[in-house]
Design a protein around this motif. Sequence first.
Motif, PDB file in Angstrom:
ATOM      1  N   ARG A  64       0.819  -1.213   0.000  1.00 23.28           N
ATOM      2  CA  ARG A  64       0.000   0.000   0.000  1.00 23.28           C
ATOM      3  C   ARG A  64       0.851   1.259   0.000  1.00 23.28           C
ATOM      4  O   ARG A  64       0.565   2.201  -0.755  1.00 23.28           O
ATOM      5  CB  ARG A  64      -0.940   0.004   1.218  1.00 23.28           C
ATOM      6  CG  ARG A  64      -2.118  -0.942   1.107  1.00 23.28           C
ATOM      7  CD  ARG A  64      -2.775  -0.859  -0.241  1.00 23.28           C
ATOM      8  NE  ARG A  64      -4.183  -1.243  -0.191  1.00 23.28           N
ATOM      9  CZ  ARG A  64      -4.961  -1.345  -1.266  1.00 23.28           C
ATOM     10  NH1 ARG A  64      -4.460  -1.118  -2.459  1.00 23.28           N
ATOM     11  NH2 ARG A  64      -6.231  -1.694  -1.169  1.00 23.28           N
ATOM     12  N   ALA A  65       1.933   1.275   0.814  1.00 19.95           N
ATOM     13  CA  ALA A  65       2.803   2.459   0.827  1.00 19.95           C
ATOM     14  C   ALA A  65       3.509   2.608  -0.519  1.00 19.95           C
ATOM     15  O   ALA A  65       3.839   3.711  -0.944  1.00 19.95           O
ATOM     16  CB  ALA A  65       3.824   2.355   1.963  1.00 19.95           C
ATOM     17  N   GLY A  66       3.722   1.487  -1.210  1.00 18.59           N
ATOM     18  CA  GLY A  66       4.340   1.534  -2.533  1.00 18.59           C
ATOM     19  C   GLY A  66       3.356   1.952  -3.628  1.00 18.59           C
ATOM     20  O   GLY A  66       3.757   2.119  -4.779  1.00 18.59           O
ATOM     21  N   GLY A  67       2.081   2.054  -3.279  1.00  9.35           N
ATOM     22  CA  GLY A  67       1.088   2.511  -4.246  1.00  9.35           C
ATOM     23  C   GLY A  67       0.556   1.411  -5.147  1.00  9.35           C
ATOM     24  O   GLY A  67       0.014   1.696  -6.222  1.00  9.35           O
ATOM     25  N   PHE A  68       0.697   0.149  -4.736  1.00 10.12           N
ATOM     26  CA  PHE A  68       0.268  -0.967  -5.586  1.00 10.12           C
ATOM     27  C   PHE A  68      -1.136  -1.450  -5.199  1.00 10.12           C
ATOM     28  O   PHE A  68      -1.594  -1.224  -4.082  1.00 10.12           O
ATOM     29  CB  PHE A  68       1.274  -2.124  -5.476  1.00 10.12           C
ATOM     30  CG  PHE A  68       2.647  -1.743  -5.941  1.00 10.12           C
ATOM     31  CD1 PHE A  68       2.903  -1.582  -7.296  1.00 10.12           C
ATOM     32  CD2 PHE A  68       3.669  -1.508  -5.025  1.00 10.12           C
ATOM     33  CE1 PHE A  68       4.171  -1.212  -7.729  1.00 10.12           C
ATOM     34  CE2 PHE A  68       4.933  -1.135  -5.455  1.00 10.12           C
ATOM     35  CZ  PHE A  68       5.190  -0.984  -6.808  1.00 10.12           C
ATOM     36  N   PRO A  69      -1.769  -2.180  -6.127  1.00 15.21           N
ATOM     37  CA  PRO A  69      -3.131  -2.654  -5.829  1.00 15.21           C
ATOM     38  C   PRO A  69      -3.160  -3.899  -4.947  1.00 15.21           C
ATOM     39  O   PRO A  69      -2.196  -4.655  -4.904  1.00 15.21           O
ATOM     40  CB  PRO A  69      -3.676  -3.004  -7.227  1.00 15.21           C
ATOM     41  CG  PRO A  69      -2.478  -3.356  -8.038  1.00 15.21           C
ATOM     42  CD  PRO A  69      -1.346  -2.503  -7.508  1.00 15.21           C
ATOM     43  N   ILE A  70      -4.258  -4.072  -4.201  1.00 10.23           N
ATOM     44  CA  ILE A  70      -4.598  -5.367  -3.602  1.00 10.23           C
ATOM     45  C   ILE A  70      -6.006  -5.639  -4.133  1.00 10.23           C
ATOM     46  O   ILE A  70      -6.986  -5.074  -3.641  1.00 10.23           O
ATOM     47  CB  ILE A  70      -4.540  -5.336  -2.063  1.00 10.23           C
ATOM     48  CG1 ILE A  70      -3.127  -4.952  -1.609  1.00 10.23           C
ATOM     49  CG2 ILE A  70      -4.933  -6.703  -1.482  1.00 10.23           C
ATOM     50  CD1 ILE A  70      -2.963  -4.839  -0.094  1.00 10.23           C
TER      51      ILE A  70
END
Length: 182
Positions: free
Chosen positions: A112-118
């Motif tokens: 999340r801090a890296g800006g990626f999706p889950i």
Amino acid sequence: MSFNYATRYPVTTRLLHWIVGLMVIATIPIGLVMQQQGLARPTQDLLFILHKNGGVIILILVVLRIAWRLATPAPALPPTIPAWQATAAKTVQALLYALLIVMAVSGYVRVRAGGFPIEMLDAFGIPAMVPRSDSLAETAQSIHSTARFPLAALILLHVAAGLKHLFARDGVFSHIWPPLGR
Ligand code: HEM
Ligand code: HEM
């Protein structure tokens, strides 16, 4: 000799133990393989999706397990088990719970801090809950990457001890087996 004392964990505990156990045993190799160079893109994407979303499901199930475990009694160990073994077993089990939380939360924060999706959480519109930050993502990544070693070591110890009880037929394995049934 046969003993006559409380024999099993409640079915919820047993079912959760085996679902979470199998998911964790699958999640670790997926986490390692998904980063290998030379994987076909669709394969890599699938492994990342399985790892991230599976990890979030593990986190939810572990929190439920801990809450449920605190609310329900555990079966007593047979009197033949030496005190040091009982202490070792409880310590390893508590550390397993703690490390699963550390792994899942650090994985979540890293992504999340890296800006990626889950994908699963995004589909439900659940917000990131963690600010976008490269330094936070890096810290979480190094925690995630380091905690796998004690986690793997404890799993090996725990599984070896579990199998020892299975073969010794001392009643401890049937605390947690079968996953369903009385
Ligand atoms: C083939 C693999 C496994 C075997 C044979 C096994 C065996 C057992 C046994 C016999 C118990 C009951 C111990 C007692 O009554 O004190 C137990 C409990 C437990 N196991 Fe496993 N286990 C396995 C996999 C795992 C995995 C992969 C994890 C976690 C990553 C795990 C986490 C736990 C925890 C946390 C408990 C404590 C339950 C509680 O009191 O809340 N197990 N296991
Ligand atoms: C208990 C649950 C989890 C376990 C046991 C686990 C285990 C692992 C392992 C062993 C690796 C390889 C580490 C390395 O090569 O440095 C890894 C990597 C990774 N994991 Fe997990 N993981 C879990 C949960 C999660 C969750 C919930 C997420 C994200 C939502 C996640 C995201 C990642 C990512 C992105 C990587 C690649 C390394 C990176 O680029 O940072 N993991 N995981």
